[in-house]
Write a protein that holds these residues in place. Structure first.
Motif, short mmCIF file in Angstrom:
data_model
loop_
_atom_site.label_atom_id
_atom_site.label_comp_id
_atom_site.label_asym_id
_atom_site.label_seq_id
_atom_site.Cartn_x
_atom_site.Cartn_y
_atom_site.Cartn_z
N ASN A 1 66.37 -30.09 -20.63
CA ASN A 1 65.23 -29.68 -21.45
C ASN A 1 63.89 -30.04 -20.82
O ASN A 1 62.95 -29.25 -20.86
N ASP A 2 63.82 -31.22 -20.24
CA ASP A 2 62.59 -31.59 -19.55
C ASP A 2 62.34 -30.68 -18.35
O ASP A 2 61.21 -30.28 -18.07
N ARG B 1 58.68 -34.18 -27.14
CA ARG B 1 59.69 -33.34 -27.78
C ARG B 1 59.04 -32.37 -28.75
O ARG B 1 59.45 -31.23 -28.86
N LYS C 1 67.72 -34.05 -19.56
CA LYS C 1 67.21 -33.64 -18.24
C LYS C 1 67.00 -32.13 -18.19
O LYS C 1 65.97 -31.66 -17.68
N ASP D 1 65.05 -36.11 -10.74
CA ASP D 1 65.20 -36.78 -12.02
C ASP D 1 66.25 -37.87 -11.89
O ASP D 1 67.45 -37.64 -12.08
N THR E 1 61.38 -39.10 -10.66
CA THR E 1 60.85 -39.07 -12.01
C THR E 1 60.55 -40.47 -12.53
O THR E 1 59.56 -40.69 -13.22
N THR F 1 56.67 -36.45 -21.20
CA THR F 1 56.96 -35.20 -21.91
C THR F 1 57.09 -35.48 -23.40
O THR F 1 57.42 -36.58 -23.81
N ARG G 1 52.87 -30.92 -23.67
CA ARG G 1 54.28 -31.29 -23.80
C ARG G 1 54.91 -31.63 -22.45
O ARG G 1 55.76 -32.52 -22.37
N ALA G 2 54.51 -30.96 -21.41
CA ALA G 2 55.08 -31.21 -20.09
C ALA G 2 54.46 -32.44 -19.44
O ALA G 2 54.78 -32.78 -18.31
#
Length: 573
Positions: A515-516, A12, A513, A504, A3, A10, A28-29
RNA sequence: CGGGGCGUAGCGCAGCCCGGUAGCGCGCCUGCUUUGGGAGCAGGAUGUCGGAGGUUCAAAUCCUCUCGCCCCGACCA
């Protein structure tokens, strides 16, 4: 991939510009960023998904016997003038001039370019059949680009063109593509349906659209609840009404209906149902003005109307035209006493008795009007949209309605382009014959977006395995040596097993992490925590179901492989 | 093209009505603490207020023009 070494910005918060799920989540991604309306940059993550879709498309096209080539994005106006589409295509065609003032356009589709190639290179029936395809960036200056990749002005498309020596061969080519499309969209993990469709600007004799079923779809499709019939509502046939009204005819009356213009207003005022009312729509074509009679509870179908009238331009008449034609303001048009206008009626209107219609006079309607007795010279045809509950035109039950995203479209073109451009070959008898063509498109970037519309939850994307940017998202939750070492080992082992892992390696908190990872949507998350590892265990989580399996690191590669195989329901593939 | 809305820090937004020289949350940078579901404390950086012109002593705020974007519709492989 680590990552820390990838550009995955990303977000929020939901970006204000996005409404649709796929648009929002792709932004968002960190998959896409907008450059201009309907024009996007694909970031590494987004590009990986596109490559996956392209890979599947390429494999299936090759398997179906098509061969890949690549045509230019720019093409000269002369080719488009040969088929008439330089004028016909309208504003949607991105046009420009070179330094010598020569007209060019950016290709929205490539019938002209491919037909030009084939007419030069193919002279014998021995060289046919032929099916060539490309995967390429296309340009269409959409009136209204929207929903991110769903309707862009620049987008990626796979377009294929088949050339056959006769109609029969063309049908075979068409069927091969139809079958290939079924496999492609199934492999992409999509719930979709092939439906009969209108041929639009491309033309040709028949076509099918491949629709990904989704609430947010821009297309409306109808399908029979008891069988196989399915069609775009633009195209869906409506059967003539089974029975006609047998009500005794009552005498015609003209009544005052002050201020009642809309169907709802007239019905309320006269205390009748919309089924007893006929709305008279005035349409303008380049040639003439036509009046179209549609039952009050029905919708006119402009595609059917265009076909019947043999025009491509059709719009509702403006208020002045209506006033001039009917002698009344909008809302009071009716067939009785209408002069100098062609009158068309939908089939359902033809069987009505004692109907209510506009009086062609401000604030007046006719009541108990009857066709033939009160107005004549009406051409009856199927002119309305199919509705839920209509009998299927194939007799296999009643119609239901669904929304779909058009991701593919196959066309039987016939000789439209080969004739216009003179793409001919010699048959065994030495006779010159026109190639019989088909063309077949897949919106690659749109397919990626459609997949998200169909596969997501409140936290983010849930990629089907075959088009996921990564198979496994590796989430070491601590920077400790033990955890990091284990992460490295698993990363290497999985990589060697041919599994694509996003590692990541950021020094972020667990929550960030997680949430992503949920947002990015890899099918499997592999979590390595300090405590679990001390007990010799790591966690494998299925993104779709949230199911967590604890297992020793040594078992990870085999388990992951099994889980990713398309039979495992936990990954939802 | 018609209708509606929006452009202010990387993202989300407030401020505009009633002009006085720009703010909040998140993110970002530094330090310490923290570390299994978007941490805490302390310190810090960041704005041609979409652009041009005008009014005014003074404009994010008022006026004119313009550009861009979003949503609905018409349109569309």
């Amino acid at each position: 991939m680590r990552t820390s070494q990838m550009l995955i910005p990303t977000l929020r918060d939901d970006p204000g510009e996005a409404e649709t799920v796929s648009h929002r989540l792709m932004l968002r991604a960190g998959m896409i960023r907008k450059v201009a309306a309907g024009v996007y940059t694909y970031l590494p993550l987004g590009l990986r998904v596109l490559r996956k879709v392209e890979g599947i498309v390429r494999e299936e096209m090759n398997r179906a016997g098509a061969q890949e080539l690549l045509m230019p994005i720019a093409s000269p106006a002369e080719l488009w003038r040969e088929t008439g589409r330089w004028d016909f295509y309208g504003k949607e065609l991105f046009r420009f001039k070179d330094r010598h003032e020569r007209d060019f356009c950016l290709g929205p589709t490539h019938e002209e370019v491919i037909t030009d190639l084939i007419r030069r290179e193919v002279r014998s029936y021995r060289q046919l059949p032929l099916n060539c395809y490309q995967i390429q960036t296309k340009f269409r200056d959409e009136i209204r680009p929207r929903f991110g990749l769903m309707r862009g002005r620049e987008f990626i498309m796979k377009d294929a063109y088949s050339f056959d020596k006769d109609e029969e061969g063309a049908k075979l080519s068409y069927q091969k593509m139809y079958d290939a499309y079924q496999r492609i969209f199934a492999r992409c993990g999509l719930t979709f349906r092939a439906v009969e469709a209108d041929t639009g600007l491309i033309g040709g004799s028949s076509s099918h659209e491949f629709m990904v079923l989704a609430e947010t779809g821009e297309e409306t499709i109808v399908y029979a609840d008891g069988g196989t019939y399915a069609a775009n509502v633009e195209r869906a046939e409506v059967l003539p009404p089974a029975e006609a009204s047998t009500e005794p005819l009552r005498p015609l009356r003209k009544v005052a209906t002050p201020g009642a213009r809309t169907v709802a207003e007239v019905c309320a005022f006269l205390n009748v149902s919309p089924q007893q009312l006929v709305k008279t729509l005035l349409y303008k074509t380049p040639k003439e003005i036509v009046a179209v009679l549609i039952r009050g509870d029905h919708e006119a179908n402009e595609v059917k109307l265009k076909k019947l009238l043999g025009v491509t331009d059709l719009e509702l008449a403006d208020p002045e035209t209506v006033a001039k034609t009917t002698g009344a303001p909008v809302g009071f048009a009716g067939p009785i006493g209408l002069k100098n206008v062609r009158i068309l009626a939908d089939q359902s209107v033809a069987v009505m008795r004692n109907l209510v219609a506009g009086g062609n006079e401000a604030n007046h309607h006719y009541v108990d009007a009857n066709k033939d007795r009160d107005f004549a010279g009406v051409q009856v045809a199927d002119l309305r949209n199919a509705l839920v509950g209509d009998v299927s035109p194939r007799g296999d039950g009643r119609l239901k309605i669904a929304k779909g995203i058009e991701v593919g479209h196959v066309f039987m073109l016939g000789t439209k382009y080969s004739k216009a451009m003179g793409s001919a070959f010699l048959d065994p008898q030495g006779q010159e014959r026109l190639a019989v063509m088909g063309c077949y498109g897949i919106g690659v970037s749109r397919t990626a977006a459609a997949a998200i519309e169909q596969n997501h939850d409140a936290k983010g994307i849930i990629w089907p395995v075959p088009i996921a940017p990564f198979h496994v998202h590796l989430l070491p939750l601590s920077q400790s040596d033990a955890v990091q070492k284990q992460a490295k080992i698993l990363y290497d082992q999985l990589g060697q097993a041919g599994i694509e892992v996003l590692w990541d390696d950021r020094d972020e908190r667990a929550g960030v992490k997680f949430n992503d990872a949920d947002l990015i949507g890899a099918p499997l998350h592999l979590v390595i925590g300090e405590k679990g590892l001390a007990q010799g265990q790591v966690e494998l989580k299925a993104r779709r179901t949230g199911t967590v399996t604890k297992l020793p690191p040594a078992e990870v590669p085999v388990t992951v492989k099994t889980r990713l195989s398309d039979k495992d329901p936990a990954t939802g593939s």
